[in-house]
Scaffold this active site. Structure first.
Site, PDB file in Angstrom:
ATOM      1  N   ARG A 105       0.841  -1.209   0.000  1.00 18.26           N
ATOM      2  CA  ARG A 105       0.000   0.000   0.000  1.00 18.26           C
ATOM      3  C   ARG A 105       0.873   1.256   0.000  1.00 18.26           C
ATOM      4  O   ARG A 105       0.541   2.255  -0.656  1.00 18.26           O
ATOM      5  CB  ARG A 105      -0.905  -0.042   1.254  1.00 18.26           C
ATOM      6  CG  ARG A 105      -1.743   1.188   1.495  1.00 18.26           C
ATOM      7  CD  ARG A 105      -2.555   1.024   2.787  1.00 18.26           C
ATOM      8  NE  ARG A 105      -3.338   2.206   3.091  1.00 18.26           N
ATOM      9  CZ  ARG A 105      -4.097   2.335   4.184  1.00 18.26           C
ATOM     10  NH1 ARG A 105      -4.191   1.364   5.059  1.00 18.26           N
ATOM     11  NH2 ARG A 105      -4.781   3.439   4.401  1.00 18.26           N
ATOM     12  N   ASN A 158       1.580   2.466  14.678  1.00 21.33           N
ATOM     13  CA  ASN A 158       0.690   1.459  14.085  1.00 21.33           C
ATOM     14  C   ASN A 158       0.808   1.342  12.564  1.00 21.33           C
ATOM     15  O   ASN A 158       0.428   0.326  11.991  1.00 21.33           O
ATOM     16  CB  ASN A 158      -0.770   1.675  14.520  1.00 21.33           C
ATOM     17  CG  ASN A 158      -1.333   3.002  14.063  1.00 21.33           C
ATOM     18  OD1 ASN A 158      -0.606   3.867  13.622  1.00 21.33           O
ATOM     19  ND2 ASN A 158      -2.633   3.153  14.179  1.00 21.33           N
ATOM     20  N   TYR A 159       1.304   2.382  11.919  1.00 24.20           N
ATOM     21  CA  TYR A 159       1.615   2.323  10.485  1.00 24.20           C
ATOM     22  C   TYR A 159       2.946   3.043  10.276  1.00 24.20           C
ATOM     23  O   TYR A 159       2.985   4.097   9.624  1.00 24.20           O
ATOM     24  CB  TYR A 159       0.552   3.024   9.648  1.00 24.20           C
ATOM     25  CG  TYR A 159      -0.746   2.283   9.456  1.00 24.20           C
ATOM     26  CD1 TYR A 159      -0.886   1.348   8.420  1.00 24.20           C
ATOM     27  CD2 TYR A 159      -1.848   2.534  10.270  1.00 24.20           C
ATOM     28  CE1 TYR A 159      -2.092   0.686   8.220  1.00 24.20           C
ATOM     29  CE2 TYR A 159      -3.049   1.865  10.080  1.00 24.20           C
ATOM     30  CZ  TYR A 159      -3.164   0.949   9.053  1.00 24.20           C
ATOM     31  OH  TYR A 159      -4.357   0.292   8.845  1.00 24.20           O
ATOM     32  N   GLY A 235      -0.959  10.235  19.233  1.00 20.35           N
ATOM     33  CA  GLY A 235      -1.906  10.488  20.319  1.00 20.35           C
ATOM     34  C   GLY A 235      -1.954  11.952  20.708  1.00 20.35           C
ATOM     35  O   GLY A 235      -1.635  12.830  19.900  1.00 20.35           O
ATOM     36  N   GLU A 253      -3.085  14.316  13.125  1.00 19.95           N
ATOM     37  CA  GLU A 253      -4.132  13.302  13.201  1.00 19.95           C
ATOM     38  C   GLU A 253      -3.938  12.582  14.521  1.00 19.95           C
ATOM     39  O   GLU A 253      -2.925  11.923  14.731  1.00 19.95           O
ATOM     40  CB  GLU A 253      -4.018  12.357  11.994  1.00 19.95           C
ATOM     41  CG  GLU A 253      -5.303  11.628  11.727  1.00 19.95           C
ATOM     42  CD  GLU A 253      -5.339  10.329  12.457  1.00 19.95           C
ATOM     43  OE1 GLU A 253      -5.921  10.314  13.569  1.00 19.95           O
ATOM     44  OE2 GLU A 253      -4.810   9.341  11.949  1.00 19.95           O
ATOM     45  N   CYS A 287      -6.458   4.270  14.553  1.00 18.33           N
ATOM     46  CA  CYS A 287      -7.201   5.467  14.947  1.00 18.33           C
ATOM     47  C   CYS A 287      -8.623   5.406  14.403  1.00 18.33           C
ATOM     48  O   CYS A 287      -9.537   5.968  14.976  1.00 18.33           O
ATOM     49  CB  CYS A 287      -6.479   6.716  14.485  1.00 18.33           C
ATOM     50  SG  CYS A 287      -6.147   6.695  12.742  1.00 18.33           S
TER      51      CYS A 287
END
Ligand code: G3H
Length: 478
Positions: A105, A158-159, A235, A253, A287
Site C-alpha cells: 500500500r 501502528n503504520y 496520540g 491526526e 485510529c
C-alpha cells in the site's frame, strides 16, 4: 540482545555521538529485538541544516524528475516488502499478511503521489484585475504552488511505514526536504523504508531520519526554527506539539472514538462483519477502529449474538502465524487497556467473553450494556476491547457520538439512504461511512478529524496542497 541500527543523515548511515541506543522491545517475546541510535540535539541541528540546504536544489529540480525518483522509490519499496514486513512483525506485532499489505500500500501511495503531484503542481492560475470593482484590465496575476521548505514528519507506531510515506511522498513531490522522526516501536521498519529511498538515489540531505528518545529530542525537533511544517500522526502529544509549535502549517491526526450507529432496519450480518473488521483488525490499534457500537435496543440482542459468534472465531496469538489478535504494542498499553476493562467490570458491563491476558496479548472482548459513566464509553482503548451501548433513539446515538472530544470518523448502518445522509450530516466527525466500517483509505480520499482528532485534511491530494504555499507574480501593464 538486538541488532543496532544507524540513523540517516546527509545520505549516510551514522552512529550517534551520544554512544547511547534506544531498545525496541518485541511485543510478542517482550525481549529487545533491535536497538536504534539515541540522537542528540546537536545531531538534530545538523540534520536540520542539511535538510535546509538540500531543499534549495530540490525545489529547482524539474517536477517530472522528482516524480521519476518517487516512482523508483515506490518500486524498490515493493521489492523490499518481505524484509520490511518482517520488521513490522517483530517491532509492532502486526499480523504477517497485514504487514506485507502495509508495504505494498505504501509503494502504491508513493506512485500515486508522484502522478497526482505532476498534475496538480503542473497547473497554476491566471487572474485578471478588471473583475474587481474600480479596476481596469491592467494587472495579470500568475499563481503557482511553491514548497514550504523542511517538513518534519512524525508517524505513529501502528503504520510506521505507510503513515511515514503518506507524509514523505507529498513533501518531496512538492519540492520540500524531509526530517523524519520515527516512533520507537516501528523505527527499524522506518529506517528500512528510508533505505529504499536511499537506493532510489535522492540527493544527499534531502531525506533524513533521526531516532531517539522523545524526552531528549521530541520538543527540540517540533520547536526547531528550521522546521517549516509538521505532519504528525499519533496520540494527544499532538495537542502539546500544536501549542508549542511556531507559526508554521500543521497537519495533525490524533486518534478517534469512532462510533458505529446501528438502526433497526440494518443488515445485521453486514454490521457484525464490519464490527469484527472495524473493531478488531490489528487488535483495535487503529485510529479509525470502531471504538463504540451504538445499537437500537430492539436489534441489540440479535447483533450482539452475531458478533459474539464471530469473536469466538478470531485467532489469538503471534503475528508470525498471521493471527487476527496479536500482542498489543507495549506492556504499558496492555496495562492501560486492562484498566479500562476493570473499570467497566466494576461498573457492571456485561462481558460477552471472559477477559484474558498473557503478557501483552489480550483476548478480544465485547462489552455489552456499557453506560456513559464507564471510561470505556469515552476513552480510546487502542486494544481488542469493544463497548456496546444500547440506544432507544437515533438521536441518543448521535448525541453520544457528538459528546466525544474526538471527531475522526464514524459509521451508520441502515438500508434507508435518506436517513443515513441525515445522520451523517448530524455526526460531528471528519468522515462518516455509510454501511461500512471507518477507514482512512483509499489513500487519495480526504482524511481529517474534527475537534481533538486533528488539524487539516490528509489524503494524497490534500497533503500535497498542504505542503505548499501559493506564490503570485503580478504583471502590471502600462
Ligand atoms: O491509525 C490511523 C490510521 O490513519 C488508520 O488507517 O484506516 O487504513 O487503518 P486505516
Amino acid at each position: 540482545d538486538g541488532d543496532v541500527y544507524k540513523y540517516y543523515h546527509d545520505g549516510e548511515w551514522k552512529k550517534s555521538s551520544s554512544g547511547k541506543t534506544v531498545a525496541i522491545v518485541n511485543p510478542t517475546t517482550r525481549k529487545t529485538q533491535y536497538k536504534v541510535q539515541a540522537c542528540t540535539q546537536e545531531e538534530v541541528n545538523k540534520v536540520m541544516e542539511s535538510a535546509k540546504s538540500a531543499q534549495k536544489a530540490w525545489a529547482k529540480t524539474p517536477l517530472w524528475k522528482r516524480a521519476e525518483l518517487l516512482h523508483k522509490a515506490a518500486a524498490i519499496l515493493k521489492e523490499h516488502k518481505a524484509p520490511i514486513a518482517e520488521c513490522l512483525i517483530k517491532e509492532i506485532a502486526k499480523p504477517a499478511k497485514d504487514s506485507v499489505t502495509e508495504v505494498v500500500r505504501s509503494g502504491d501511495l508513493v506512485s500515486y503521489t508522484a502522478e497526482e503531484g505532476v498534475r496538480i503542481l503542473g497547473e497554476g492560475k491566471f487572474l485578471v484585475s478588471d473583475s474587481f470593482p474600480g479596476n481596469e484590465r491592467t494587472k495579470y496575476c500568475l499563481t503557482s504552488k511553491i514548497p514550504l521548505g523542511v517538513v518534519l514528519a512524525i508517524p505513529p507506531f501502528n503504520y510506521p511505514v505507510n503513515l511515514a510515506v503518506s507524509k514523505i511522498g507529498p513533501a518531496l513531490i512538492a519540492g520540500n526536504s524531509l526530517v523524519l522522526k520515527p516512533p520507537t516501536q516501528g523505527a527499524v521498519s522506518c529506517l528500512h523504508m528510508v533505505h529504499c529511498f536511499h537506493l532510489a538515489g535522492f540527493p544527499k540531505g534531502l531525506i533524513n531520519c533521526v531516532t531517539g528518545k522523545g524526552s531528549e529530542i521530541g520538543d527540540f525537533l517540533t520547536m526547531h526554527p528550521g522546521a517549516n511544517c509538521i505532519s504528525f500522526t499519533g496520540g494527544d502529544t499532538g495537542i502539546s506539539i500544536s501549542k508549542k509549535a511556531a507559526m508554521i502549517p500543521l497537519q495533525m491526526e490524533l486518534g478517534g472514538k469512532d462510533a458505529c450507529i446501528v438502526l433497526e432496519d440494518a443488515d445485521l450480518d453486514l454490521v457484525a462483519a464490519n464490527i469484527i473488521k472495524g473493531g478488531f483488525s490489528y487488535s483495535g490499534q487503529r485510529c479509525t477502529a470502531i471504538k463504540v457500537v451504538l445499537v437500537m435496543e430492539s436489534v441489540a440482542d440479535s447483533l450482539v449474538e452475531k458478533v459474539k459468534a464471530k469473536v469466538a472465531k478470531l485467532r489469538v496469538g503471534p503475528p508470525e502465524d498471521d493471527c487476527d489478535i496479536t500482542p498489543v504494542v507495549t506492556e504499558s498499553s496492555a496495562n492501560f487497556i486492562e484498566g479500562l476493562v476493570m473499570d467497566a467490570k466494576e461498573k457492571g458491563a456485561t462481558f460477552c467473553q471472559k477477559y484474558k491476558r498473557e503478557g501483552n496479548l489480550i483476548w478480544p472482548v465485547l462489552l455489552d450494556n456499557v453506560r456513559p459513566d464507564m471510561r470505556i464509553a469515552w476513552e480510546e482503548p487502542f486494544g481488542p476491547i469493544l463497548p456496546v451501548i444500547r440506544i432507544n433513539s437515533v438521536e441518543e446515538g448521535i448525541h453520544h457520538c457528538n459528546a466525544s472530544n474526538f471527531g475522526l470518523q464514524g459509521c451508520v448502518f441502515t438500508k434507508d439512504i435518506n436517513k443515513a445522509v441525515l445522520i451523517s450530516d448530524a455526526m460531528e466527525t471528519g468522515t462518516v461511512q455509510i454501511n461500512s466500517a471507518p477507514a482512512r483509505g483509499p489513500d487519495h480520499f480526504p482524511f481529517q478529524g474534527l475537534k481533538d482528532s486533528g488539524i487539516g485534511s490528509q489524503g494524497i491530494t490534500n497533503s500535497i496542497n498542504m505542503m505548499t504555499k501559493v506564490k503570485t507574480t503580478v504583471i502590471n501593464l502600462p
